[in-house]
Design a protein around this motif. Structure first.
Motif, short mmCIF file in Angstrom:
data_model
loop_
_atom_site.label_atom_id
_atom_site.label_comp_id
_atom_site.label_asym_id
_atom_site.label_seq_id
_atom_site.Cartn_x
_atom_site.Cartn_y
_atom_site.Cartn_z
N ASP A 275 10.83 -62.99 -28.58
CA ASP A 275 9.97 -62.50 -29.66
C ASP A 275 10.66 -62.59 -31.01
O ASP A 275 10.04 -62.99 -32.01
N GLU A 276 11.93 -62.26 -31.06
CA GLU A 276 12.67 -62.31 -32.32
C GLU A 276 12.85 -63.76 -32.79
O GLU A 276 12.73 -64.05 -33.99
N ILE A 277 13.12 -64.65 -31.86
CA ILE A 277 13.29 -66.05 -32.22
C ILE A 277 11.97 -66.65 -32.66
O ILE A 277 11.92 -67.46 -33.60
N ASP A 278 10.88 -66.21 -32.03
CA ASP A 278 9.55 -66.65 -32.48
C ASP A 278 9.31 -66.26 -33.94
O ASP A 278 8.73 -67.04 -34.71
N ILE A 279 9.78 -65.09 -34.32
CA ILE A 279 9.64 -64.65 -35.72
C ILE A 279 10.46 -65.56 -36.64
O ILE A 279 9.99 -65.94 -37.72
N LEU A 280 11.66 -65.93 -36.21
CA LEU A 280 12.48 -66.84 -37.02
C LEU A 280 11.78 -68.19 -37.18
O LEU A 280 11.80 -68.78 -38.27
N GLU A 281 11.14 -68.66 -36.12
CA GLU A 281 10.40 -69.93 -36.21
C GLU A 281 9.21 -69.80 -37.16
O GLU A 281 8.91 -70.73 -37.91
N ASP B 72 9.17 -67.85 -39.70
CA ASP B 72 9.80 -67.87 -41.03
C ASP B 72 9.90 -69.31 -41.53
O ASP B 72 9.62 -69.58 -42.70
N HIS B 73 10.32 -70.22 -40.67
CA HIS B 73 10.45 -71.62 -41.07
C HIS B 73 9.11 -72.15 -41.55
O HIS B 73 9.03 -72.84 -42.57
N LYS B 74 8.05 -71.84 -40.83
CA LYS B 74 6.71 -72.31 -41.21
C LYS B 74 6.26 -71.70 -42.54
O LYS B 74 5.63 -72.37 -43.35
N GLU B 75 6.59 -70.44 -42.75
CA GLU B 75 6.23 -69.79 -44.02
C GLU B 75 6.98 -70.43 -45.18
O GLU B 75 6.43 -70.61 -46.27
#
Length: 171
Positions: free
Chosen positions: A115-121, A123-126
């Motif tokens: 879940d945390e890594i999904d948030i980091l990914e 972030d990249h899209k944002e």
């Protein structure tokens, strides 16, 4: 937050700490708190005998470069589009390596952080979404891009550095 509260957050297990950050509704306050806790952790990491290696490389040779470049872009009232594009090309390369190798590897080895890594990914899209506004000269988008990136790097290091230091990152 006071020093005691920040110390408390720094001592929490990583997933619990990041979850606590997400409860801070004000984005600016959340980012400030994250940065302050990151500073505490960075001091602890540097005292650890396992610091010198890939963790040190990530934080003090790769991420510091991005921090310095993008922070310098925020010093002007106008967007230096050419400089932004130059910095962003390097960042894209770095993020493509994370998206294709590092993050999938962490998810495989440490599914508790998916879940945390999904948030980091996300972030990249944002950041990609914001860069389109920045290259059109939107100074507010530049500030959001840079502040979002700095916050992203702090959270990414909170996840990655312990695994890199203990050798469980799969590198």
């Amino acid at each position: 937050m006071n020093k005691r509260e920040l110390q408390y957050l720094a001592k929490l297990p990583c997933s619990q700490r990041l979850s606590e950050f997400r409860t801070i509704e004000d984005t600016e306050q959340r980012r400030k708190t994250t940065a302050q806790v990151h500073e505490i952790l960075l001091k602890e990491w540097k005292r650890d005998t396992r610091w010198f290696g890939i963790a040190h490389h990530l934080v003090e040779e790769v991420h510091i470069h991005f921090r310095q470049m993008f922070t310098s872009l925020m010093q002007s009232d106008k967007v230096n589009i050419a400089k932004f594009k130059e910095c962003n090309r390097m960042l894209h390369h770095h993020h493509s390596l994370e998206d294709s190798y590092w993050f999938p590897n962490l998810k495989r080895l440490h599914p508790e952080f998916i879940d945390e890594i999904d948030i980091l990914e996300k972030d990249h899209k944002e950041l990609v979404r914001l860069e389109k506004k920045v290259v059109n000269g939107d100074h507010q988008a530049l500030l959001e891009f840079c502040n979002g990136l700095l916050d992203h790097l702090n959270r990414e290091e909170m996840i990655s550095v312990p695994f890199l230091m203990d050798g469980s990152g799969g590198l």
